[in-house]
Design a protein around this motif. Structure first.
Motif, PDB file in Angstrom:
ATOM      1  N   ARG A 137      17.894   2.750  -0.248  1.00 53.25           N
ATOM      2  CA  ARG A 137      17.446   1.488  -0.877  1.00 53.25           C
ATOM      3  C   ARG A 137      16.662   0.636   0.116  1.00 53.25           C
ATOM      4  N   GLN A 138      17.172   0.586   1.380  1.00 50.78           N
ATOM      5  CA  GLN A 138      16.468  -0.213   2.387  1.00 50.78           C
ATOM      6  C   GLN A 138      15.089   0.373   2.673  1.00 50.78           C
ATOM      7  N   ILE A 139      15.011   1.733   2.761  1.00 53.82           N
ATOM      8  CA  ILE A 139      13.711   2.385   3.016  1.00 53.82           C
ATOM      9  C   ILE A 139      12.744   2.106   1.874  1.00 53.82           C
ATOM     10  N   ASN A 140      13.252   2.218   0.618  1.00 50.71           N
ATOM     11  CA  ASN A 140      12.386   1.921  -0.540  1.00 50.71           C
ATOM     12  C   ASN A 140      11.918   0.466  -0.514  1.00 50.71           C
ATOM     13  N   ILE A 142      11.622  -1.407   2.219  1.00 49.54           N
ATOM     14  CA  ILE A 142      10.642  -1.510   3.308  1.00 49.54           C
ATOM     15  C   ILE A 142       9.307  -0.910   2.890  1.00 49.54           C
ATOM     16  N   ARG A 143       9.389   0.242   2.167  1.00 47.31           N
ATOM     17  CA  ARG A 143       8.156   0.901   1.707  1.00 47.31           C
ATOM     18  C   ARG A 143       7.365  -0.009   0.767  1.00 47.31           C
ATOM     19  N   PHE A 147       3.836  -1.485   1.482  1.00 45.81           N
ATOM     20  CA  PHE A 147       2.728  -1.267   0.539  1.00 45.81           C
ATOM     21  C   PHE A 147       2.066  -2.599   0.174  1.00 45.81           C
ATOM     22  N   GLU A 148       2.910  -3.597  -0.113  1.00 46.38           N
ATOM     23  CA  GLU A 148       2.357  -4.917  -0.453  1.00 46.38           C
ATOM     24  C   GLU A 148       1.588  -5.496   0.723  1.00 46.38           C
ATOM     25  N   ARG A 149       2.170  -5.406   1.942  1.00 50.09           N
ATOM     26  CA  ARG A 149       1.508  -5.962   3.125  1.00 50.09           C
ATOM     27  C   ARG A 149       0.222  -5.215   3.442  1.00 50.09           C
TER      28      ARG A 149
END
Length: 196
Positions: A137-140, A142-143, A147-149
């Motif tokens: 969940r944390q990786i998703n 962060i992903r 992606f947004e950044r």
């Protein structure tokens, strides 16, 4: 005086051809001691005969009983041997059963330890799975943030590039037309050349 028989004139008078069954003796003299001795001798003979027969029967019975007791003794010896043999066998069986019980006890203890170990492993696996889910969940998260950044930065870089390019183009050419217009014009010309 005896009985007179006239054989010449009356030969048959008082003559009896049959022997007399009764005695003419009226008085008799008996010796009771002699009779008693005779009776005692007869009784003693009968008693001796009976005692002899009893002794013979007793000897036969003793021999029979001796044979019987010898047989019983042999049977008892055989039975004792069988009992001793059974006792040895029973002792061996008891020893084997105790060994078997000890092995089963050790196996049960090992099985209990194995079950405890497996329970610990399962608990650790559950904990590990929960941690993996949390990390996933944390990786998703962060992903999605990356992606947004990245899109935000790409848009900013693109915007900055356009502004910088337009400014440099204006400095170099002195034209107010944006660089994108010129780039679009060049691209259109290239497309026309390719179609010709």
């Amino acid at each position: 005086m005896g009985l007179f028989i006239n054989n010449n004139e009356h030969p048959e008078v008082y003559k009896n051809t049959h022997p007399s069954e009764t005695s003419n003796q009226v008085i008799s003299r008996q010796d009771f001691l002699s009779e008693l001795m005779k009776e005692q001798q007869k009784a003693n003979a009968a008693l001796e005969k009976a005692l002899s027969e009893l002794g013979f029967k007793t000897r036969i019975q003793e021999e029979t009983q001796l044979t019987h007791w010898n047989y019983v003794g042999e049977q008892l010896v055989d039975l004792r041997k069988r009992l001793d043999s059974n006792e040895d066998t029973n002792h061996q069986l008891i020893v084997q059963m105790n060994e078997q019980l000890e092995l089963q006890k050790e196996f049960a203890e090992t099985l209990t330890k194995q079950e405890e170990f497996q329970a610990g492993v399962l608990q650790r696996l559950d904990t590990q799975e929960a941690l993996i889910d949390k990390i996933t969940r944390q990786i998703n998260h962060i992903r999605s943030i990356l992606f947004e950044r990245t899109n935000y930065l790409a848009a900013k870089i693109d915007e900055g590039y356009k502004i910088t390019s337009s400014y440099v183009y204006k400095l170099m050419t002195g034209s107010d037309q944006p660089l994108t217009f010129l780039l679009m014009k060049d691209k259109k010309e290239e497309n026309q050349k390719q179609t010709d």
